[in-house]
Design a protein around this motif. Structure first.
Motif, short mmCIF file in Angstrom:
data_model
loop_
_atom_site.label_atom_id
_atom_site.label_comp_id
_atom_site.label_asym_id
_atom_site.label_seq_id
_atom_site.Cartn_x
_atom_site.Cartn_y
_atom_site.Cartn_z
N THR A 122 18.00 8.84 0.35
CA THR A 122 16.98 7.75 0.19
C THR A 122 16.48 7.11 1.32
O THR A 122 17.22 6.83 2.37
CB THR A 122 17.87 6.56 -0.76
N TRP A 123 15.04 6.86 1.57
CA TRP A 123 14.56 6.20 2.58
C TRP A 123 14.04 5.00 1.98
O TRP A 123 13.49 4.76 0.68
CB TRP A 123 13.39 7.29 2.98
N THR A 124 14.17 4.15 2.95
CA THR A 124 13.55 2.77 2.57
C THR A 124 12.79 2.42 3.78
O THR A 124 12.82 2.85 4.80
CB THR A 124 14.67 1.74 2.71
N VAL A 125 11.54 1.37 3.68
CA VAL A 125 10.50 1.05 4.47
C VAL A 125 10.60 -0.41 4.76
O VAL A 125 10.79 -1.25 3.48
CB VAL A 125 9.24 1.44 4.09
N PRO A 151 9.24 9.70 5.49
CA PRO A 151 8.55 11.04 4.87
C PRO A 151 7.02 10.81 4.72
O PRO A 151 6.69 11.87 4.35
CB PRO A 151 9.34 11.31 3.93
N ASN A 152 6.65 9.57 4.65
CA ASN A 152 5.33 9.34 4.38
C ASN A 152 4.40 8.47 5.49
O ASN A 152 3.54 7.73 5.39
CB ASN A 152 4.95 8.43 3.03
N VAL A 153 4.62 8.90 6.68
CA VAL A 153 3.93 8.45 7.81
C VAL A 153 2.55 8.48 8.12
O VAL A 153 1.82 7.54 8.13
CB VAL A 153 4.63 8.93 9.17
N ASN A 154 2.04 9.49 7.42
CA ASN A 154 0.79 9.95 7.10
C ASN A 154 -0.13 8.74 6.39
O ASN A 154 -1.18 8.33 6.36
CB ASN A 154 0.38 11.12 6.68
N VAL A 155 0.50 8.19 4.94
CA VAL A 155 0.18 7.27 4.25
C VAL A 155 0.28 5.81 4.95
O VAL A 155 -0.67 5.26 4.80
CB VAL A 155 1.15 7.18 2.82
N ALA A 206 0.99 -1.37 -0.02
CA ALA A 206 -0.05 -0.11 -0.06
C ALA A 206 0.75 1.45 0.17
O ALA A 206 0.64 2.31 -0.60
CB ALA A 206 -0.89 -0.01 1.17
N LEU A 207 1.95 1.18 0.82
CA LEU A 207 2.79 2.18 0.73
C LEU A 207 3.61 2.68 -0.57
O LEU A 207 3.78 3.78 -0.93
CB LEU A 207 3.90 2.21 1.91
N ALA A 208 3.94 1.38 -1.34
CA ALA A 208 4.58 1.59 -2.37
C ALA A 208 5.74 2.57 -2.55
O ALA A 208 6.05 3.33 -3.28
CB ALA A 208 3.51 2.01 -3.68
N LEU A 209 6.62 2.38 -1.54
CA LEU A 209 7.61 3.19 -0.93
C LEU A 209 8.84 2.43 -1.34
O LEU A 209 9.14 1.62 -0.44
CB LEU A 209 7.48 3.83 0.20
N ALA A 210 9.92 2.72 -2.28
CA ALA A 210 11.08 2.04 -2.24
C ALA A 210 12.40 3.10 -1.88
O ALA A 210 13.29 2.77 -1.14
CB ALA A 210 11.31 1.45 -3.73
N ALA A 211 11.99 4.30 -2.30
CA ALA A 211 12.73 5.42 -1.72
C ALA A 211 12.08 6.75 -2.02
O ALA A 211 11.08 6.86 -3.01
CB ALA A 211 14.21 5.14 -2.62
N CYS A 212 12.50 7.72 -1.33
CA CYS A 212 12.03 8.92 -1.62
C CYS A 212 13.08 10.02 -1.01
O CYS A 212 13.80 9.89 -0.25
CB CYS A 212 10.77 9.11 -0.56
N MET A 230 8.37 16.84 6.71
CA MET A 230 8.72 18.27 6.84
C MET A 230 10.23 18.56 6.39
O MET A 230 10.32 19.58 5.52
CB MET A 230 8.83 18.90 8.31
N ILE A 231 10.99 17.58 6.70
CA ILE A 231 12.36 17.68 5.97
C ILE A 231 12.27 17.46 4.43
O ILE A 231 13.00 18.24 3.82
CB ILE A 231 13.37 16.77 6.66
N VAL A 232 11.76 16.36 4.01
CA VAL A 232 11.81 15.80 2.52
C VAL A 232 11.05 17.29 1.85
O VAL A 232 11.41 17.56 0.77
CB VAL A 232 10.99 14.74 2.57
N ALA A 233 9.86 17.73 2.49
CA ALA A 233 9.20 18.71 1.94
C ALA A 233 9.92 20.24 1.78
O ALA A 233 9.18 21.30 1.47
CB ALA A 233 7.66 19.03 2.43
N GLY A 234 11.13 20.26 2.52
CA GLY A 234 11.62 21.61 2.67
C GLY A 234 11.03 22.59 3.72
O GLY A 234 11.25 23.77 3.42
N VAL A 235 10.73 22.12 4.67
CA VAL A 235 9.81 23.14 5.46
C VAL A 235 10.76 23.03 6.67
O VAL A 235 10.96 24.53 7.29
CB VAL A 235 8.55 22.31 5.87
N ALA A 236 11.58 22.26 7.21
CA ALA A 236 12.34 22.40 8.40
C ALA A 236 13.81 22.67 8.21
O ALA A 236 14.24 22.11 7.11
CB ALA A 236 12.35 21.10 9.36
#
Length: 412
Positions: free
Chosen positions: A219-222, A390-394, A16-22, A107-113
């Motif tokens: 790169t983030w992995t899950v 970076p996608n904890v909400n998902v 469901a996350l479909a996250l290999a890297a972000c 917030m880091i990935v989105a350039g907020v922090a």
């Protein structure tokens, strides 16, 4: 319900996350260095939620006439995070903001922090490693921890004594205690497995050694469906199958009634739980107590997080130095910690936690004179390296949907 329900759910979450890297821009330090001392007072915009924030801001403003802070509550953790991303893209984010630990990576990935490593290097030793690392990634600090929520075991000591139940120190003993509770009172459960409690399950898995997210450079992995998470799911699946824990949501009218009737005997949750329990079961004052969370391996003392927040300086700020001073004061000053304790928060800083030792126990547990000593020991054992993606909400949304289906419908 099928035995494979929670196990299969863990695997389904990864799909469901479909996250290999972000990857993304982590921000590099905000917009300026004006601290208000040379060109007159500056005004900082601060977004934060909860009853603690206004007293903090009032105390800061009273002592710092050159750096004024204007507080706005734009909603809880998820609401604030979403609005921070939108406002940063529009170029009108606040100078400072409170963010939950699990949403900080987004917030880091989105350039907020902003990177505030240099501005906070002198206060890093004021925090336990596990808590400081909640706001530090790959050696870069993006926030100052404000409050902490290490997991604990809150239990109905009166009912435990009545049924002859010893406080479990391992999860194996917890399962045995669950059997003993059911044998002594068929209408009672030792605890609840709530399918929507993403943070609770994450803490159990972290305690077992799971690393749901990891970062290597950009790169983030899950790995939510790793061996440790599967073992945790198997453990709770077994208790559910044997009707030894109550599988339903928390804090509903039905759950609250069962709690007040003495049919739910414990709640493994963050250190904030005593306040929540008091809010729904004030009549049980003096009956409940707090102990360290049971361990997966006897003799260990690892603790995962379930809640807590940090204060960040945004990349939109034109007063980054002043903003960093304010963030550091909230998290590391004695005055800030005293206000947090008064308002019911558990401070993230070691000096703040030391101050709790001079405070009364929570209202629910006035008889537990060592409450804050136990809390400090638990906080000191928080796992040093816990990363949120970076996608904890998902992930949280997928977890809740999948777990609810597994528990209530018997399917993954």
């Amino acid at each position: 319900m099928r035995r494979t329900g929670l196990i299969t759910t863990a695997t389904a979450l990864v799909a469901a996350l479909a996250l290999a890297a972000c990857s993304g821009d982590g921000g590099s330090g905000g917009g300026g260095g004006d601290d208000g001392s040379a060109d007159g007072p500056v005004t900082l915009e601060y977004w934060a939620w909860g009853t603690t924030q206004k007293p903090l801001v009032d105390a800061w403003n009273a002592a710092n006439p050159d750096i004024r802070v204007r507080h706005t509550d734009v909603g809880g953790g998820s609401d604030t995070a979403a609005r921070l991303v939108t406002s940063t893209r529009a170029g009108n984010a606040p100078d400072v903001a409170q963010v939950e630990y699990q949403t900080l990576p987004a917030m880091i990935v989105a350039g907020v922090a902003s990177d505030i490593t240099d501005a906070t290097s002198d206060i890093a030793d004021e925090f336990a490693e596990g808590i400081w690392n909640q706001a530090t990634f790959d050696g870069v600090t993006y926030g100052v921890p404000q409050d902490a929520g290490p997991q604990t075991l809150n239990y109905n000591a009166a009912r435990f004594a009545e049924l002859g139940i010893e406080v479990p120190t391992t999860w194996e003993e917890f399962a045995e205690a669950a059997e003993a509770v059911k044998a002594a009172d068929p209408n009672a459960y030792i605890t609840t497995f709530a399918p929507g409690e993403f943070g609770g399950f994450a803490g159990f898995a972290q305690q077992a050694g799971a690393e749901w997210w990891s970062v290597d450079g950009d790169t983030w992995t899950v790995e939510i469906d790793g061996e440790e998470s599967r073992a945790v799911a198997e453990y709770w699946q077994d208790l559910i199958d044997r009707d030894l824990v109550l599988a339903e949501p928390l804090l509903t009218p039905e759950w609250n009634a069962a709690l007040n009737d003495g049919r739910i005997l414990s709640w493994p949750a963050g250190l904030w739980a005593a306040g929540v329990l008091y809010g729904v079961a004030e009549g049980m004052t003096g009956d409940w107590a707090m102990a360290p969370l049971p361990q997966w391996t006897a003799g260990e003392s690892a603790v995962g997080f379930q809640g807590g927040s940090a204060v960040i300086v945004t990349t939109s700020s034109d007063n980054a130095d002043a903003a960093a001073k304010f963030a550091a004061w909230i998290g590391a000053s004695e005055e800030g910690a005293a206000i947090q304790i008064e308002q019911g928060q558990y401070p993230a800083s070691l000096p703040g936690q030391q101050l709790t030792l001079e405070s009364d126990p929570p209202l629910l547990m006035p008889q537990q004179e060592d409450y804050w000593e136990v809390a400090a020991a638990i906080a000191a054992d928080t796992i040093p390296q816990i990363s949120w993606g970076p996608n904890v909400n998902v992930a949280s949304s997928a977890f809740q949907d999948a777990m609810s289906a597994a528990v209530t419908e018997g399917r993954p």
